[in-house]
Design a protein around this motif. Structure first.
Motif, PDB file in Angstrom:
ATOM      1  N   SER A 149       4.455   1.222   6.363  1.00 11.45           N
ATOM      2  CA  SER A 149       3.583   1.443   7.520  1.00 11.45           C
ATOM      3  C   SER A 149       4.372   1.405   8.820  1.00 11.45           C
ATOM      4  CB  SER A 149       2.506   0.365   7.564  1.00 11.45           C
ATOM      5  OG  SER A 149       3.080  -0.904   7.839  1.00 11.45           O
ATOM      6  N   TYR A 192       2.809  -8.489  12.722  1.00  5.40           N
ATOM      7  CA  TYR A 192       2.235  -7.739  11.637  1.00  5.40           C
ATOM      8  C   TYR A 192       3.261  -6.835  10.959  1.00  5.40           C
ATOM      9  CZ  TYR A 192      -1.821  -8.911  14.520  1.00  5.40           C
ATOM     10  OH  TYR A 192      -2.746  -9.567  15.277  1.00  5.40           O
ATOM     11  N   ARG A 218       1.625  -7.143   2.402  1.00  6.92           N
ATOM     12  CA  ARG A 218       1.045  -7.827   3.568  1.00  6.92           C
ATOM     13  C   ARG A 218      -0.491  -7.879   3.533  1.00  6.92           C
ATOM     14  NH1 ARG A 218       4.446  -4.658   8.006  1.00  6.92           N
ATOM     15  NH2 ARG A 218       5.463  -3.683   6.211  1.00  6.92           N
ATOM     16  N   VAL A 278      -2.401  -0.304   7.799  1.00  8.37           N
ATOM     17  CA  VAL A 278      -2.558   0.114   6.407  1.00  8.37           C
ATOM     18  C   VAL A 278      -2.760   1.630   6.330  1.00  8.37           C
ATOM     19  CG1 VAL A 278      -3.955  -0.193   4.334  1.00  8.37           C
ATOM     20  CG2 VAL A 278      -3.407  -2.153   5.769  1.00  8.37           C
ATOM     21  N   GLU A 329       7.917  -4.739  -8.214  1.00 10.77           N
ATOM     22  CA  GLU A 329       7.471  -5.602  -7.108  1.00 10.77           C
ATOM     23  C   GLU A 329       8.088  -6.989  -7.277  1.00 10.77           C
ATOM     24  OE1 GLU A 329       5.779  -5.662  -4.147  1.00 10.77           O
ATOM     25  OE2 GLU A 329       6.242  -7.802  -4.215  1.00 10.77           O
ATOM     26  N   ALA A 330       8.732  -7.466  -6.217  1.00 10.13           N
ATOM     27  CA  ALA A 330       9.423  -8.761  -6.296  1.00 10.13           C
ATOM     28  C   ALA A 330       8.450  -9.939  -6.425  1.00 10.13           C
ATOM     29  CB  ALA A 330      10.301  -8.934  -5.058  1.00 10.13           C
ATOM     30  N   ARG A 331       7.314  -9.842  -5.745  1.00 11.79           N
ATOM     31  CA  ARG A 331       6.360 -10.954  -5.804  1.00 11.79           C
ATOM     32  C   ARG A 331       5.627 -10.966  -7.146  1.00 11.79           C
ATOM     33  NH1 ARG A 331       5.492  -9.690   0.152  1.00 11.79           N
ATOM     34  NH2 ARG A 331       5.491 -11.691   1.249  1.00 11.79           N
ATOM     35  N   VAL A 344       0.834  -1.209   0.000  1.00 12.99           N
ATOM     36  CA  VAL A 344       0.000   0.000   0.000  1.00 12.99           C
ATOM     37  C   VAL A 344       0.868   1.259   0.000  1.00 12.99           C
ATOM     38  CG1 VAL A 344      -1.709   1.308   1.312  1.00 12.99           C
ATOM     39  CG2 VAL A 344      -1.976  -1.149   1.026  1.00 12.99           C
ATOM     40  N   THR A 345       2.009   1.235   0.697  1.00 12.23           N
ATOM     41  CA  THR A 345       2.868   2.433   0.719  1.00 12.23           C
ATOM     42  C   THR A 345       3.330   2.780  -0.692  1.00 12.23           C
ATOM     43  OG1 THR A 345       3.655   1.897   2.950  1.00 12.23           O
ATOM     44  CG2 THR A 345       5.007   3.406   1.667  1.00 12.23           C
ATOM     45  N   ASP A 382      12.457  -8.408  -8.585  1.00 10.40           N
ATOM     46  CA  ASP A 382      13.154  -8.293  -7.301  1.00 10.40           C
ATOM     47  C   ASP A 382      14.356  -7.365  -7.473  1.00 10.40           C
ATOM     48  OD1 ASP A 382      14.018  -8.690  -4.738  1.00 10.40           O
ATOM     49  OD2 ASP A 382      14.354 -10.855  -4.928  1.00 10.40           O
ATOM     50  N   VAL A 383      14.272  -6.182  -6.910  1.00 11.45           N
ATOM     51  CA  VAL A 383      15.343  -5.200  -7.079  1.00 11.45           C
ATOM     52  C   VAL A 383      16.535  -5.607  -6.211  1.00 11.45           C
ATOM     53  CG1 VAL A 383      15.983  -2.790  -6.650  1.00 11.45           C
ATOM     54  CG2 VAL A 383      13.779  -3.345  -7.709  1.00 11.45           C
ATOM     55  N   GLY A 425      -3.618  -8.119   6.626  1.00 15.38           N
ATOM     56  CA  GLY A 425      -4.413  -7.083   7.280  1.00 15.38           C
ATOM     57  C   GLY A 425      -5.845  -7.082   6.780  1.00 15.38           C
ATOM     58  N   GLN A 426      -6.789  -6.698   7.662  1.00 16.99           N
ATOM     59  CA  GLN A 426      -8.186  -6.713   7.236  1.00 16.99           C
ATOM     60  C   GLN A 426      -9.065  -5.639   7.870  1.00 16.99           C
ATOM     61  OE1 GLN A 426      -9.291 -10.839   8.806  1.00 16.99           O
ATOM     62  NE2 GLN A 426     -10.933  -9.567   9.651  1.00 16.99           N
ATOM     63  N   TRP A 427      -8.731  -5.173   9.106  1.00 18.23           N
ATOM     64  CA  TRP A 427      -9.680  -4.285   9.794  1.00 18.23           C
ATOM     65  C   TRP A 427      -9.331  -2.815   9.615  1.00 18.23           C
ATOM     66  CZ3 TRP A 427      -8.490  -8.670  13.189  1.00 18.23           C
ATOM     67  CH2 TRP A 427      -9.567  -9.579  13.291  1.00 18.23           C
TER      68      TRP A 427
HETATM   69  P1  FDA Z   1       4.352  -4.272   2.575  1.00 20.50           P
HETATM   70  O1  FDA Z   1       5.236  -5.210   3.318  1.00 20.50           O
HETATM   71  O2  FDA Z   1       2.930  -4.631   2.446  1.00 20.50           O
HETATM   72  O3  FDA Z   1       4.921  -4.019   1.112  1.00 20.50           O
HETATM   73  C1  FDA Z   1       6.285  -4.119   0.783  1.00 20.50           C
HETATM   74  C2  FDA Z   1       6.388  -4.715  -0.622  1.00 20.50           C
HETATM   75  O4  FDA Z   1       7.755  -4.684  -1.065  1.00 20.50           O
HETATM   76  C3  FDA Z   1       5.977  -6.189  -0.664  1.00 20.50           C
HETATM   77  O5  FDA Z   1       5.014  -6.375  -1.679  1.00 20.50           O
HETATM   78  C4  FDA Z   1       7.277  -6.935  -0.992  1.00 20.50           C
HETATM   79  O6  FDA Z   1       7.069  -8.100  -1.756  1.00 20.50           O
HETATM   80  C5  FDA Z   1       8.036  -5.869  -1.783  1.00 20.50           C
HETATM   81  N1  FDA Z   1       9.490  -6.032  -1.814  1.00 20.50           N
HETATM   82  C6  FDA Z   1      10.323  -6.325  -0.774  1.00 20.50           C
HETATM   83  N2  FDA Z   1      11.610  -6.300  -1.206  1.00 20.50           N
HETATM   84  C7  FDA Z   1      11.580  -6.000  -2.523  1.00 20.50           C
HETATM   85  C8  FDA Z   1      12.604  -5.840  -3.524  1.00 20.50           C
HETATM   86  N3  FDA Z   1      13.910  -5.945  -3.242  1.00 20.50           N
HETATM   87  N4  FDA Z   1      12.222  -5.551  -4.806  1.00 20.50           N
HETATM   88  C9  FDA Z   1      10.910  -5.398  -5.123  1.00 20.50           C
HETATM   89  N5  FDA Z   1       9.913  -5.529  -4.212  1.00 20.50           N
HETATM   90  C10 FDA Z   1      10.246  -5.825  -2.921  1.00 20.50           C
HETATM   91  N6  FDA Z   1      -3.121  -3.596   9.238  1.00 20.50           N
HETATM   92  C11 FDA Z   1      -4.348  -3.024   9.391  1.00 20.50           C
HETATM   93  O7  FDA Z   1      -4.501  -1.828   9.119  1.00 20.50           O
HETATM   94  N7  FDA Z   1      -5.402  -3.780   9.833  1.00 20.50           N
HETATM   95  C12 FDA Z   1      -5.276  -5.108  10.147  1.00 20.50           C
HETATM   96  O8  FDA Z   1      -6.260  -5.786  10.496  1.00 20.50           O
HETATM   97  C13 FDA Z   1      -3.986  -5.695  10.007  1.00 20.50           C
HETATM   98  N8  FDA Z   1      -3.797  -7.022  10.318  1.00 20.50           N
HETATM   99  C14 FDA Z   1      -2.653  -7.670   9.863  1.00 20.50           C
HETATM  100  C15 FDA Z   1      -2.576  -9.054   9.915  1.00 20.50           C
HETATM  101  C16 FDA Z   1      -1.468  -9.723   9.405  1.00 20.50           C
HETATM  102  C17 FDA Z   1      -1.385 -11.221   9.493  1.00 20.50           C
HETATM  103  C18 FDA Z   1      -0.415  -8.958   8.818  1.00 20.50           C
HETATM  104  C19 FDA Z   1       0.795  -9.637   8.226  1.00 20.50           C
HETATM  105  C20 FDA Z   1      -0.488  -7.567   8.786  1.00 20.50           C
HETATM  106  C21 FDA Z   1      -1.606  -6.903   9.299  1.00 20.50           C
HETATM  107  N9  FDA Z   1      -1.717  -5.522   9.251  1.00 20.50           N
HETATM  108  C22 FDA Z   1      -2.926  -4.919   9.502  1.00 20.50           C
HETATM  109  C23 FDA Z   1      -0.573  -4.680   8.850  1.00 20.50           C
HETATM  110  C24 FDA Z   1      -0.666  -4.217   7.388  1.00 20.50           C
HETATM  111  O9  FDA Z   1      -0.960  -5.318   6.569  1.00 20.50           O
HETATM  112  C25 FDA Z   1       0.655  -3.566   6.985  1.00 20.50           C
HETATM  113  O10 FDA Z   1       0.942  -2.527   7.909  1.00 20.50           O
HETATM  114  C26 FDA Z   1       0.642  -2.948   5.586  1.00 20.50           C
HETATM  115  O11 FDA Z   1       0.005  -3.788   4.655  1.00 20.50           O
HETATM  116  C27 FDA Z   1       2.080  -2.676   5.140  1.00 20.50           C
HETATM  117  O12 FDA Z   1       2.106  -2.085   3.854  1.00 20.50           O
HETATM  118  P2  FDA Z   1       3.510  -1.588   3.249  1.00 20.50           P
HETATM  119  O13 FDA Z   1       3.262  -1.212   1.834  1.00 20.50           O
HETATM  120  O14 FDA Z   1       4.118  -0.564   4.137  1.00 20.50           O
HETATM  121  O15 FDA Z   1       4.491  -2.864   3.317  1.00 20.50           O
END
Ligand code: FDA
Length: 456
Positions: free
Chosen positions: A424, A396, A41, A434, A33-35, A13-14, A232-233, A56-58
């Motif tokens: 995040s 998380y 998340r 999120v 995006e690597a995936r 999301v960031t 994957d960077v 994440g869901q709520w």
């Molecule tokens: P995020 O980790 O999502 O994104 C980073 C991306 O970079 C990934 O897609 C990764 O594959 C990619 N990447 C990494 N290295 C790379 C490289 N070298 N080259 C290219 N790509 C690369 N939040 C909330 O608001 N409500 C909730 O209910 C929950 N509950 C929850 C449950 C569980 C089980 C988890 C794991 C997390 C939550 N969260 C949550 C947290 C929430 O999901 C989280 O804070 C945000 O999705 C993070 O988003 P970001 O974009 O910051 O990082």
């Protein structure tokens, strides 16, 4: 070599929020995006024809940045099911029913819990979550673990165990002796107050129809071919005038680069010239928490007919909290009933060492402590597996060890040459959520566009 205005690494999301805001402002952006999927998340999976949110869901009412984006993207929300009585599984393993916020504990313990909530609320009130290191008691609070701080507050063990539950297993997903009291106050301030965090009806208020992963999916759809998957960077070479990003042997140029990754994942990329020492140290003091999100789907939401909401807390249970997680009435799986629960930190370590069958049996036995024997036989059982995925590595989110928030917190926000960092996990409001990812993504875009010159 093609040169973009901004290359964004990471389609969580960031990264996607930053990319969308920059695109709207007329920039030529590329997201790598690597995936093989977007969302990081956030992920929705189908199991046996039903919909499960794996990450994440709520959404809670204070998360205005996320709520605004959900509306802007034309997505809809719905309330978490919560009618009926909640459960508290006491130290003896007995499940006691209660309504409202007050746990069914001895009067004196209830008073102590309320008093400590008040103390943390007062500390949170004094904090700007964007600058926790400027809290008037920052130095003192950051040098003690939350466990030590809590021990000094009360002799009432049950009060301590319940307060600990909200900030340790339920939020930072680390043992309470591994993060500082200042980090606990940050987690509270980031949601408005500790009172908000202990109120499940507030903090776990709404869900998005189709899953919270619809947010990154909708952003990616709008960005179209500006998002490149399975990329994957591995290398970023930079100078003051720009950067060259290497992905699968191909090079792309950029005036600005955003590493939209958890701080722990910046070090997977070779940055040349390397980051200043303090930047590397700062990220070495960050680590992921660990929680296993478990979902058990039953033929019917049998707890509802027994007058239960599905909400439950058990500070001494393997599954320390549970909620009704049945999808939206129009969604796949709506005719059944789903319970979600969480196994955190040292408990997750312990069951992580078991075979899949043994772990499932232990977790279902804990669900049965809340809901009785019927909970032992779900039609579908799903465990989230973020800890096994190198591109996340836990759940998380990441946070600092004791003493590092004051020492390094501001560092995580500083750009280096044309490279900016965010996720995040460095947000103030919406920290580890999120909502924080939306805020950080927006802020990074504003900084690149020159609308916001400061780091914060
Ligand atoms: P995020 O980790 O999502 O994104 C980073 C991306 O970079 C990934 O897609 C990764 O594959 C990619 N990447 C990494 N290295 C790379 C490289 N070298 N080259 C290219 N790509 C690369 N939040 C909330 O608001 N409500 C909730 O209910 C929950 N509950 C929850 C449950 C569980 C089980 C988890 C794991 C997390 C939550 N969260 C949550 C947290 C929430 O999901 C989280 O804070 C945000 O999705 C993070 O988003 P970001 O974009 O910051 O990082």
């Amino acid at each position: 070599m093609k040169i973009y205005d901004t290359v964004i690494v990471g389609a969580g999301v960031t990264g996607l929020t930053a990319a969308w805001r920059l695109t709207q402002a007329g920039q030529d952006v590329l997201v790598l995006e690597a995936r093989d999927r977007t969302g990081g998340r956030l992920r929705t999976e189908d199991h046996n024809g039903s919909e499960f949110e794996i990450g994440g869901q709520w959404v809670s009412p204070d998360q205005e940045a996320l709520i605004g984006l959900v509306a802007e993207l034309g997505l809809e929300t719905y309330s978490r099911y919560r009618s009926g009585e909640s459960l508290y599984v006491d130290r003896s393993g007995a499940a006691r029913r209660f309504t409202g916020e007050d746990l069914p504990v001895e009067e004196q313990t209830a008073k102590e819990i309320d008093r400590i909530i008040g103390v943390i609320d007062e500390l949170a009130e004094l904090m700007d979550p964007d600058r926790p290191w400027e809290h008037p008691q920052a130095a003192a609070l950051d040098r003690v673990s939350f466990a030590q701080w809590l021990d000094a507050q009360t002799d009432d063990q049950e009060a301590r165990d319940n307060i600990a539950l909200y900030l340790g297993p339920a939020m930072l997903t680390k043992p309470i002796w591994s993060f500082s009291a200042l980090t606990a106050v940050l987690m509270s301030a980031s949601a408005g107050s500790f009172t908000h965090l202990v109120d499940a009806d507030f903090i776990l208020d709404k869900r998005v129809v189709g899953g919270l992963a619809s947010v990154p999916s909708a952003l990616a759809e709008r960005l179209g071919d500006k998002v490149r998957l399975s990329s994957d960077v591995t290398h970023v070479a930079w100078s003051d005038s720009g950067a060259v990003v290497t992905v699968d042997g191909e090079q792309v140029g950029a005036t600005s680069v955003v590493l939209a990754l958890p701080p722990t994942h910046v070090r997977r990329i070779r940055i040349d010239p390397e980051l200043p020492a303090e930047h590397r140290h700062a990220r070495e003091h960050q680590s992921f928490g660990l929680v296993i999100k478990v979902q058990a789907e039953y033929d019917t939401p049998f707890w509802r007919s027994g007058g239960l909401s599905g909400t439950g807390f058990g500070p001494w249970q393997l599954v320390h909290e549970v909620y009704d997680n049945t999808p939206h009435p129009t969604g796949p799986g709506a005719a059944t009933g789903t319970i979600v629960g969480f196994v955190s930190d040292v408990n997750a370590d312990e069951v992580g060492r078991l075979s899949d069958d043994e772990r499932r049996a232990r977790i279902l036995a804990s669900l049965a402590a809340y809901f009785g024997e019927e909970a032992l036989t779900p039609r579908t059982y799903v465990e989230s597996d973020w800890q096994h995925q190198e591109l996340t590595g836990g759940a998380y989110a990441t946070s600092f060890d004791v003493g590092s928030l004051t020492r390094y917190g501001a560092k995580l926000h500083e750009p280096v040459g044309p490279i900016r960092f965010g996720s995040s996990d460095i947000a103030g409001h919406g920290f580890q959520h999120v909502d924080g990812a939306v805020r950080i993504g927006t802020r990074l875009a504003e900084q690149i566009l020159g609308h916001s010159s400061t780091v914060q």
